[in-house]
Scaffold this motif. Sequence first.
Motif, PDB file in Angstrom:
ATOM      1  N   ALA A  61     -25.406  62.610  24.824  1.00  0.00           N
ATOM      2  CA  ALA A  61     -25.732  61.062  24.915  1.00  0.00           C
ATOM      3  C   ALA A  61     -26.446  60.616  23.854  1.00  0.00           C
ATOM      4  O   ALA A  61     -27.294  61.154  23.270  1.00  0.00           O
ATOM      5  CB  ALA A  61     -26.233  61.272  26.134  1.00  0.00           C
ATOM      6  N   PHE A  62     -26.181  59.065  23.748  1.00  0.00           N
ATOM      7  CA  PHE A  62     -27.069  58.467  22.854  1.00  0.00           C
ATOM      8  C   PHE A  62     -28.346  58.111  23.481  1.00  0.00           C
ATOM      9  O   PHE A  62     -28.347  58.008  24.740  1.00  0.00           O
ATOM     10  CB  PHE A  62     -26.335  57.085  22.432  1.00  0.00           C
ATOM     11  N   ASP A  66     -31.745  55.308  20.115  1.00  0.00           N
ATOM     12  CA  ASP A  66     -30.535  55.104  19.256  1.00  0.00           C
ATOM     13  C   ASP A  66     -29.957  53.684  19.591  1.00  0.00           C
ATOM     14  O   ASP A  66     -29.869  52.824  18.615  1.00  0.00           O
ATOM     15  CB  ASP A  66     -29.383  55.770  19.631  1.00  0.00           C
ATOM     16  N   MET A  67     -30.077  53.249  21.057  1.00  0.00           N
ATOM     17  CA  MET A  67     -29.520  52.045  21.325  1.00  0.00           C
ATOM     18  C   MET A  67     -30.701  50.763  20.886  1.00  0.00           C
ATOM     19  O   MET A  67     -29.929  49.824  20.667  1.00  0.00           O
ATOM     20  CB  MET A  67     -29.426  52.027  22.963  1.00  0.00           C
ATOM     21  N   ALA A  68     -31.858  50.908  20.972  1.00  0.00           N
ATOM     22  CA  ALA A  68     -32.733  50.001  20.834  1.00  0.00           C
ATOM     23  C   ALA A  68     -32.841  49.912  19.276  1.00  0.00           C
ATOM     24  O   ALA A  68     -32.998  48.300  18.967  1.00  0.00           O
ATOM     25  CB  ALA A  68     -34.066  50.474  21.362  1.00  0.00           C
ATOM     26  N   PRO A 131     -14.213  52.091  13.777  1.00  0.00           N
ATOM     27  CA  PRO A 131     -15.161  51.868  15.022  1.00  0.00           C
ATOM     28  C   PRO A 131     -14.835  50.477  15.682  1.00  0.00           C
ATOM     29  O   PRO A 131     -15.479  49.334  15.253  1.00  0.00           O
ATOM     30  CB  PRO A 131     -16.430  52.063  14.225  1.00  0.00           C
ATOM     31  N   LEU A 132     -14.426  50.404  16.688  1.00  0.00           N
ATOM     32  CA  LEU A 132     -13.807  49.214  17.221  1.00  0.00           C
ATOM     33  C   LEU A 132     -14.772  48.704  18.104  1.00  0.00           C
ATOM     34  O   LEU A 132     -14.750  48.382  19.285  1.00  0.00           O
ATOM     35  CB  LEU A 132     -12.500  49.355  18.037  1.00  0.00           C
ATOM     36  N   PHE A 133     -16.169  48.254  17.611  1.00  0.00           N
ATOM     37  CA  PHE A 133     -17.017  47.597  18.409  1.00  0.00           C
ATOM     38  C   PHE A 133     -16.755  46.484  19.361  1.00  0.00           C
ATOM     39  O   PHE A 133     -17.344  45.996  20.227  1.00  0.00           O
ATOM     40  CB  PHE A 133     -18.502  47.457  17.704  1.00  0.00           C
ATOM     41  N   ASP A 158     -20.349  56.778  16.124  1.00  0.00           N
ATOM     42  CA  ASP A 158     -22.072  56.706  16.172  1.00  0.00           C
ATOM     43  C   ASP A 158     -22.010  55.462  15.211  1.00  0.00           C
ATOM     44  O   ASP A 158     -23.346  55.057  14.865  1.00  0.00           O
ATOM     45  CB  ASP A 158     -22.807  57.852  15.752  1.00  0.00           C
ATOM     46  N   HIS A 159     -21.305  54.534  15.140  1.00  0.00           N
ATOM     47  CA  HIS A 159     -21.364  53.260  14.584  1.00  0.00           C
ATOM     48  C   HIS A 159     -22.257  52.437  15.034  1.00  0.00           C
ATOM     49  O   HIS A 159     -22.307  52.300  15.978  1.00  0.00           O
ATOM     50  CB  HIS A 159     -20.065  52.498  14.300  1.00  0.00           C
TER      51      HIS A 159
END
Length: 422
Positions: A61-62, A66-68, A131-133, A158-159
């Motif tokens: 899990a991220f 990581d997300m913030a 990385p297809l954000f 993990d971009h």
Amino acid sequence: MNIIPFPERAQWPALLARPVLEAKDIEGRVQPVLEQVKNEGDAGIKALALKFDKIELTELAFSEKDMAEAGDKLDDALKAAIGVAYENIYKFHKGQLQAPEKVETMPGVTCWRKSVGIEKVGIYIPGGSAPLFSTVLMLGIPAQIAGCKEVVLCTPSDHPAILYAAKLVGVTKAFRIGGAQAIAAMAYGTESVPKVYKIFGPGNQYVTTAKMLISKEGVAIDMPAGPSEVAIFADDTALPCFVAADLLSQAEHGADSQVLLVSTSKKLLGSVNIALAEQLEALPRKELAAQAMANSKAILVETEEEAIEMLNQYAAEHLILSIANAEEVTEKIFNAGSIFLGNYTPESCGDYASGTNHTLPTNGYARAYSGVSVDSFVKKITVQHINEEGIRNIGPTVEAMAAAESLDAHKNAVSIRLKNLL
Ligand SMILES: NC(=O)c1ccc[n+]([C@@H]2O[C@H](COP(=O)([O-])OP(=O)(O)OC[C@H]3O[C@@H](n4cnc5c(N)ncnc54)[C@H](O)[C@@H]3O)[C@@H](O)[C@H]2O)c1
Ligand SMILES: N[C@H](CO)Cc1c[nH]c[nH+]1
Ligand SMILES: [Zn+2]
């Protein structure tokens, strides 16, 4: 591109065939991956990440952190671009949510449908070769509008832009898992990955095959959205350099992408070939694009009608109409994922930011499937209410039909009410 002049109709199926692997062959490779995840859970996923992605994962899990912090790793120009894309995609998709319409089918009998967001959904974000954000926006925004409560994201990348976009659309949990193993994780659930009810998202042939296989086991999927493709119908009003750029934009996705150019003008086909050679040389992903171009075809046809027939038979994921009468021809297209009209509508704009969804059916599935929309994330539940006047009106009809089917209990459920009306 190989120019094929005036092929006979009998040659079309072979000409229009996609460069996909044999279904049996790829299923044989994907099925053991699904089983490994089902049997070994997180440990199986880690072993597969090492095998296919050459990464040693300690955490799947991220983290919240990581997300913030993802946004801090992006420059302001990219964040502004993501903001513009978000607004346009949100605007276009918001209009798709329909308010329930109550219909009185006969006096006292009212029926309607209510839309309910699917509670738990999984979104796959491709990240093998790029990385297809943008796909996070394409799947996360309709999920947000539909009101899905749990949105699980899996991606091999993990971009930080993927994590930044994930936070923007309200993803509830994100995991660094790619390929068929990601689809299996969301379908079966593991110690860390929640099991979901429906899985969305594009991906390579392993991902797409995994989705098709798990759909036979009771988990819903959006559609087969595999290697990207574009077909272009161009006439002498098209600019060869624009056409070449659009063909390469989809060819660069991967060696198994396919692009197709159809025209009634031999001159145009020749000029596009010259532009292609120039533009391909300058591309950083020229090797991938060149491999896809090797599978691609430029087809010269006699008439516009023939071109339209061929394009409907091909059923492209993306169809660009670079012709003088593009709007008129659009009316005659009944098989395509998404259509782009005129010289100034590059397919890339739909990929990123114009508002339409880029998760679309490939490999001819546009004959029967639509691309992702808010509808894909909701279920429609029908509701009805019958009052006393209504049961008086509809009762005899139901009694007659139930009696004719020899289903007396069905008939009685109505008769008992008719006898006990106040
Ligand atoms: N149709 C659509 O709407 C749409 C939209 C965006 C992208 N796409 C397509 O998505 C695809 C993305 O592909 P990608 O490969 O870059 O990323 P991906 O994330 O789809 O796949 C990468 C994963 O494939 C797995 N894999 C690689 N080789 C394998 C092997 N030999 N056996 C088993 N698993 C293996 C790995 O686990 C890896 O993490 C492209 O084909 C692109 O054209 C389609
Ligand atoms: N063309 C892809 C759909 O086939 C979507 C995409 C994402 N990023 C760039 N392109
Ligand atoms: Zn693209």
